[in-house]
Design an enzyme around this catalytic site. Sequence first.
Site, PDB file in Angstrom:
ATOM      1  N   ALA A  13       0.843  -1.197   0.000  1.00 27.78           N
ATOM      2  CA  ALA A  13       0.000   0.000   0.000  1.00 27.78           C
ATOM      3  C   ALA A  13       0.875   1.242   0.000  1.00 27.78           C
ATOM      4  O   ALA A  13       2.070   1.166   0.248  1.00 27.78           O
ATOM      5  CB  ALA A  13      -0.887  -0.006   1.233  1.00 27.78           C
ATOM      6  N   CYS A  14       0.261   2.373  -0.287  1.00 27.68           N
ATOM      7  CA  CYS A  14       0.938   3.668  -0.309  1.00 27.68           C
ATOM      8  C   CYS A  14       1.756   3.854   0.962  1.00 27.68           C
ATOM      9  O   CYS A  14       1.233   3.600   2.028  1.00 27.68           O
ATOM     10  CB  CYS A  14      -0.100   4.785  -0.432  1.00 27.68           C
ATOM     11  SG  CYS A  14       0.558   6.444  -0.312  1.00 27.68           S
ATOM     12  N   PRO A  15       2.986   4.283   0.930  1.00 25.37           N
ATOM     13  CA  PRO A  15       3.763   4.678  -0.242  1.00 25.37           C
ATOM     14  C   PRO A  15       4.650   3.548  -0.791  1.00 25.37           C
ATOM     15  O   PRO A  15       5.659   3.844  -1.433  1.00 25.37           O
ATOM     16  CB  PRO A  15       4.620   5.807   0.312  1.00 25.37           C
ATOM     17  CG  PRO A  15       4.886   5.404   1.734  1.00 25.37           C
ATOM     18  CD  PRO A  15       3.723   4.547   2.173  1.00 25.37           C
ATOM     19  N   GLY A  16       4.295   2.303  -0.549  1.00 24.08           N
ATOM     20  CA  GLY A  16       5.110   1.161  -0.967  1.00 24.08           C
ATOM     21  C   GLY A  16       5.579   1.183  -2.419  1.00 24.08           C
ATOM     22  O   GLY A  16       6.784   1.128  -2.679  1.00 24.08           O
ATOM     23  N   ASP A  61      -2.254  -1.000  -6.137  1.00 23.89           N
ATOM     24  CA  ASP A  61      -2.739   0.147  -5.377  1.00 23.89           C
ATOM     25  C   ASP A  61      -3.229   1.215  -6.366  1.00 23.89           C
ATOM     26  O   ASP A  61      -2.476   1.662  -7.223  1.00 23.89           O
ATOM     27  CB  ASP A  61      -1.578   0.683  -4.506  1.00 23.89           C
ATOM     28  CG  ASP A  61      -1.960   1.896  -3.699  1.00 23.89           C
ATOM     29  OD1 ASP A  61      -2.854   1.775  -2.865  1.00 23.89           O
ATOM     30  OD2 ASP A  61      -1.354   2.970  -3.910  1.00 23.89           O
TER      31      ASP A  61
END
Lengths: 83, 181
Positions: free
Chosen positions: A21-24, A48
Amino acid sequence: MTPEELRNLTSNKLVDARGTACPGPLLAAKKAIGDIESGEIMEILSSDEGTKHDIPKWCEKMEHQFLGIVEEDSYSRLFLKKA
Amino acid sequence: MSAELEKQIQELQQKIGKMEKGTKDQLSMVVFSGDLDKILAAMIISTGAAAYDMKVKLFFTFWAIAALRDPKKKVSGKTFMEKMFGMMLPKGSRKVKLSKMNMGGMGTSMIKGIMKKHKVASLPEMFTTAGELGVEINICEMSMNLMGFKKEEMIDYPHMNICGVATFLADASESKVQLFI
């Protein structure tokens, strides 16, 4: 570029950030961009939704050329050319 | 070229030089809150900004400092009050709670479960990533002393300094983005 053209593109680096998920995905892209040379193509896989907005914005900032998105069933493939 | 024109060009060059020096591609953030959700937001923005090639400088103050404590580290020589504060406040980023819907810790464990399911990084993981990306953490010395914390009990972080308000002001005044969380 059109999705058809993108599908035929061979990328120099594949970053699979699916499931994060963000910021992944952005962090994964940032990490991987150092591994390729200027003018080479990087492909990022992400599930995402936000990544589709984030990566083009990031490319604009970093002056990489964002090439486009190919939608798959449960994820997207994002292509860019390193500046 | 006339002397007048030359003078004008010189003045303009000076002005541009000042403007360029004035704001850097930098993010300065005050991290004040000691809640899981707020620190998580701060760390997501910080790591995102670092990936965005911005220099990131965090100023940890008051309740947020408790999240930087290393539960494995013990320090001696604390006064009674300092010990009390140390006991009452969360010992490290694993122990911080939600600002809303904590419900005696139930809400916090639930959100941690949901975060795992959505593959959102945990706070300790975010700190590790931030360290790798060069995010700077500056701890406000005054509030650290107020809370009775010692720098020896803080986590091992590659870019950590103890500083005062002037450091934050100097950083913030040359940053394009300033935030308070």
